[in-house]
Structure formats: C-alpha cells, structure tokens
Motif scaffolding. Structure first.
Motif, short mmCIF file in Angstrom:
data_model
loop_
_atom_site.label_atom_id
_atom_site.label_comp_id
_atom_site.label_asym_id
_atom_site.label_seq_id
_atom_site.Cartn_x
_atom_site.Cartn_y
_atom_site.Cartn_z
N THR A 1 15.31 48.69 -2.45
CA THR A 1 16.14 47.64 -1.61
C THR A 1 16.49 48.60 0.25
O THR A 1 16.32 47.45 0.94
CB THR A 1 18.65 46.84 -2.10
N LEU A 2 17.23 49.55 -0.35
CA LEU A 2 18.13 49.87 1.19
C LEU A 2 16.94 50.89 1.96
O LEU A 2 16.83 50.40 3.12
CB LEU A 2 18.52 51.11 0.93
N ALA B 1 13.84 48.78 2.51
CA ALA B 1 13.75 47.89 2.46
C ALA B 1 14.67 47.37 3.72
O ALA B 1 13.48 46.68 5.06
CB ALA B 1 13.00 46.65 1.67
N ASN B 2 15.54 47.28 3.53
CA ASN B 2 16.69 46.46 4.78
C ASN B 2 16.20 48.07 5.33
O ASN B 2 16.18 47.43 6.98
CB ASN B 2 17.85 47.06 3.45
N LEU B 3 16.40 49.92 5.87
CA LEU B 3 16.32 50.16 6.64
C LEU B 3 15.34 49.84 7.56
O LEU B 3 15.10 50.25 8.27
CB LEU B 3 16.32 51.29 6.51
N THR C 1 24.49 43.69 -2.58
CA THR C 1 24.51 43.64 -1.39
C THR C 1 25.32 43.46 -0.69
O THR C 1 24.70 43.52 0.76
CB THR C 1 23.36 42.38 -1.38
N ARG D 1 13.48 47.42 7.73
CA ARG D 1 13.89 45.61 8.61
C ARG D 1 13.33 44.66 8.25
O ARG D 1 12.14 44.32 8.71
CB ARG D 1 14.13 45.93 10.47
N ILE E 1 14.46 39.73 2.23
CA ILE E 1 14.30 40.80 0.69
C ILE E 1 14.50 39.48 0.03
O ILE E 1 15.65 38.65 -0.26
CB ILE E 1 15.34 41.68 0.92
N VAL F 1 22.93 43.86 3.30
CA VAL F 1 21.54 43.92 2.97
C VAL F 1 21.61 41.62 3.01
O VAL F 1 22.88 41.73 1.61
CB VAL F 1 20.56 44.18 1.93
N GLN F 2 21.31 41.26 3.53
CA GLN F 2 20.72 39.86 3.60
C GLN F 2 19.47 39.57 2.61
O GLN F 2 18.91 39.52 3.11
CB GLN F 2 21.13 39.04 4.89
N ALA F 3 20.09 39.40 1.67
CA ALA F 3 18.97 39.09 0.50
C ALA F 3 18.40 36.91 0.59
O ALA F 3 19.34 36.57 0.57
CB ALA F 3 19.92 39.01 -0.95
N ARG F 4 17.70 36.60 1.03
CA ARG F 4 16.56 35.70 0.81
C ARG F 4 16.60 34.51 -0.39
O ARG F 4 16.66 33.08 -0.52
CB ARG F 4 15.51 35.36 1.62
#
Length: 442
Positions: free
Chosen positions: A155-156, A158-160, A194, A162, A166, A199-202
C-alpha cells in the motif's frame, strides 16, 4: 528482474498511451490496474475470476487450467513453469479484458518480499491498485487487529509511486465463521492505517474470489456492505492524466540519421521518443541536456510519421532547425523551465538483496540517460508497521527510506509528487546490473 525489464515500465512513466486528446476521466480509455498484497492472498485467483465472470476466457482455456475436474483460476495468470510448480506468482503477468463499460489491462503482481521489485515495476505505470487482504490470515475477531506487513508495504509503495486510485479487496470472507464481523474489523484496521499513512483509499470491498461473490456481480447486503462490486468500482475510476500542464520535456530514445520521409525532415536527423511532459509543436525553442545548446523545432511527426503537434505520453519524432550533437539518453527541454542539478534528495524503495549503505556507487537511469550516482547519506528509514521515521545507517532489502544522492552529471528532475515522469529514477548495480532501487525525487 533486470534494469531493461523494469525500465520498460519507465518508473513513473507508461508503457502505452491513450488516444490523442483523451481527457482525464475518459472511461473509453483502458484502465491499467494491478493486484498486490501479501503472498497467497488470492491475487491470481481474483484476476482469474474477473476474466471468467466477465466472459473473457474461452472454454478451451478453462479446460487447460483444470485440475482433477476443478478449475484453478490462478493458473490463468501464473504462466511460468516455476509459478505452477510452487503455486506462487513470481513475475508480473498482464491480461486484457473488456466489459460493456470499458477496457482493462490487469497486472498480477507477486506477493513475496523477494519479488517486490516486480510489484514496483507494475505499480509504476498503473492507474489503480487493488490491494488484497486475506481475512483468514488475520485475527478478524479482534477490532484492533494488525494488518500483515506486506499489505502495509505494498500500500505504501503504491502510494509513493502515485498510483492514483488504491482499492482494498478483503478476500476469503467465505472461509470465516462470521463474515460480517470479520469485514467490519478488517475495514476498521484499514481505515486506521490509511489515515495514519495519508493514503486516500477509493474503496474497501468484501469479496470471495474463489466463489465469485461481489467480484463482478454485487452480492447485496453481504457482510453489511451495500456498495458496488469490485468490477463496478473499477469501471468508475479515471485513467491517469497526462502531464500536459508541465513544461515540455522529451527523453531521446532513438536517433534516425536519414529519414525515409525526407520530404518532411528535409534530410535532417529525426529524434524519436515519448513526450514526457508538456507539448511539442513546430516553432518552439528547446534546450539540449547535457550539451546546453539551443535549437528550434521545425517539424514534429507522430507515431504514423504525420506532421502534427504531440502532447505528453505520446510518441514523437522531432526535427530541429540545425544539426546539434544529440544522442540516445539526451533530453530536449523547454528553455529556462528546469534547473538541472547533481544533488538529489529522494525516497528510495530498496529492492536489492544487498543492503544500501552510504558510499556505494550505482548507475542511475533517468528517462534513457545513465549517470553514476553515489549514496551520500541515508537520512532515515520508514517503519512500515508504525510509519515512524527511524535513524538508519543502511536500508535492508524491501525497506523504504530517505537518502541523498550525488550524481556524476546534472539531471533535470522534478519532485515525484509533481511529476511521475521527471521525478523517478532507477538505481542499478554496476557489477551485477540488477535493479537495486526505485528512486522518487522529494
């Protein structure tokens, strides 16, 4: 995975472009997404379920992945012999399918820590990431349960990198005693994580990849969830917009010495590549990096060799008004828009088996340009469990940290938070030529 493979995805770039003029939010464009998470969370099975239930698999393909009369959905993506023998995903496998709403390109990323570099490769060009969470591996009865480290790490990462969207898919809820309690507690743990990680989870969706529940067709009210199915949620996501608002930049990939279309190139060399940011059109001035010369664009050719202007993320052939010493790896830039530097402060996802230590020298790849990079200092590393920044003198395999690099030659970079194309580099071991780290400029 070697540098040649990882740079095909051009960390922060893309392996393919949408049709010219595709706007942000154009659902006619194919959505590129990956599945990631811990090992044996059911990623390959989920993709197999998406393919089967969306009718993207032929009957003879289904027959070829049947074992003892039962269909093994994971074999639809686990194509390597080693993957089938060990029952794990090793390399990224891409599959394509279409629904009435849109087209999809799926990347099945491995969950094992030792193959994290393959996951980073897939994530670098993804529009979305589906992070699977295996309910059976967690103490789902506990409202304060701990997530698996690889769930946090992916998760981190994927967020890094960009990845714009997610989505969490809580899997194997068909195998727990109380799916409603399990989903509520796991969703609470994901929301807490998150929030702390920024992290902005959709979406957080309960699924059973094995049974097909809530994957393609919604299972109304299951687990107390009333939202869309996983596929319906993916159909609503936007593709990554091209970086057309940034100043023009263009990494030269190939130099055509004598163009076959001499009527358009006037016999001059054509510099081919993919526009990284901005727009290129005839009449604009460009600066060449590293030479520093200035020239004017007299002709722009698209992928079909037709004269036109070309925006970011699309291939172009550029003809200049005079002969300039330019070769593969050089950059064409908008004059005055960038400040090339030999010092880079960056977040590094360390992918090598050998730890990263200060003083080591690596090859750094930016676009198609190779320069030597020395690790000046390791500022800190990130604890994936607590999200705390810790003092460190090295980064172990699969660690994430903040480092300072000294480059042998100047590069025109932008912060990765601003530009995926210009804010990413790849570190490669000078001796083994293995991909060692994904570098995201701070």
């Amino acid at each position: 995975m070697d540098a040649g493979n990882i740079t095909n995805a051009a960390i922060g770039g893309r392996t393919g472009g949408e049709p010219a003029g595709s706007p942000h939010g154009d659902h006619a464009a194919a959505l590129r997404f990956i599945t990631c998470g811990s090992v044996d969370d059911g990623k390959s099975t989920l993709i197999g379920r998406l393919l089967v239930d969306s009718r993207a698999v032929l009957q003879d393909q289904l027959a070829s992945v049947s074992r003892s009369g039962a269909t093994d959905l994971a074999l639809l993506t686990d194509g390597l012999s080693a993957e089938r023998e060990q029952g794990i995903t090793i390399d990224v496998a891409y599959r394509y399918f279409t629904t009435p709403a849109r087209k999809f390109i799926i990347g099945d990323a491995p969950g094992h820590e030792q193959y994290t570099r393959n996951m980073v490769t897939a994530a670098s060009s993804a529009d979305a990431a589906v992070v699977l969470v295996d309910a059976t591996k967690l103490k789902w009865q506990n409202p304060g349960l701990e997530l698996l480290p690889q769930t946090r790490r992916h998760t981190l990462l994927a967020n890094l990198l960009r990845v714009p969207a997610i989505v969490f898919a809580v899997n194997k809820l068909d195998a727990v005693e109380d799916a409603t309690v399990a989903f509520a507690n796991i969703r609470g743990a994901l929301e807490q994580f998150t929030r702390a990680a920024g992290v902005q989870a959709r979406g957080i969706v309960p699924v059973s990849a094995l049974e097909g529940w809530n994957v393609v067709d919604a299972r109304a009210g299951w687990c107390g969830y009333s939202g869309p199915s996983l596929l319906s949620l993916l159909e609503q996501l936007d593709v990554t917009p091209a970086e057309t608002d940034e100043a023009f930049s263009f990494p030269v990939q190939w130099v055509e010495k004598f163009s076959s279309s001499s009527d358009t190139s006037q016999g001059r060399r054509v510099f081919w590549g993919r526009v990284a940011t901005g727009l290129v059109q005839p009449g604009q001035q460009v600066t060449i990096l590293p030479g520093g010369q200035v020239a004017k664009v007299v002709q722009v050719l698209d992928h079909a060799r037709q004269p036109t202007s070309v925006p970011a993320r699309h291939s172009a052939g550029i003809v200049l008004d005079r002969e300039v010493d330019i070769s593969r790896g050089d950059w064409l830039l908008a004059p005055g828009a960038f400040a090339p530097s030999r010092n880079v402060s960056a977040t590094v996802a360390w992918l090598d088996d050998e730890p990263l230590v200060a003083g080591r020298v690596y090859w750094a790849l930016h676009g198609h340009r190779w320069v030597k990079a020395k690790v000046q200092r390791i500022v800190h590393k990130l604890d994936v469990n607590t999200l705390a920044e810790q003092d460190a003198d090295h980064l172990e395999p699969n660690a994430i940290g903040h480092v300072e690099l000294a480059l042998q030659e100047s590069l025109a970079t932008l912060p990765h938070a601003r530009s995926r194309a210009l804010g990413a580099l790849v570190l490669v071991d000078t001796a083994t030529h293995k991909t060692s780290g994904a570098v995201l400029v701070r």
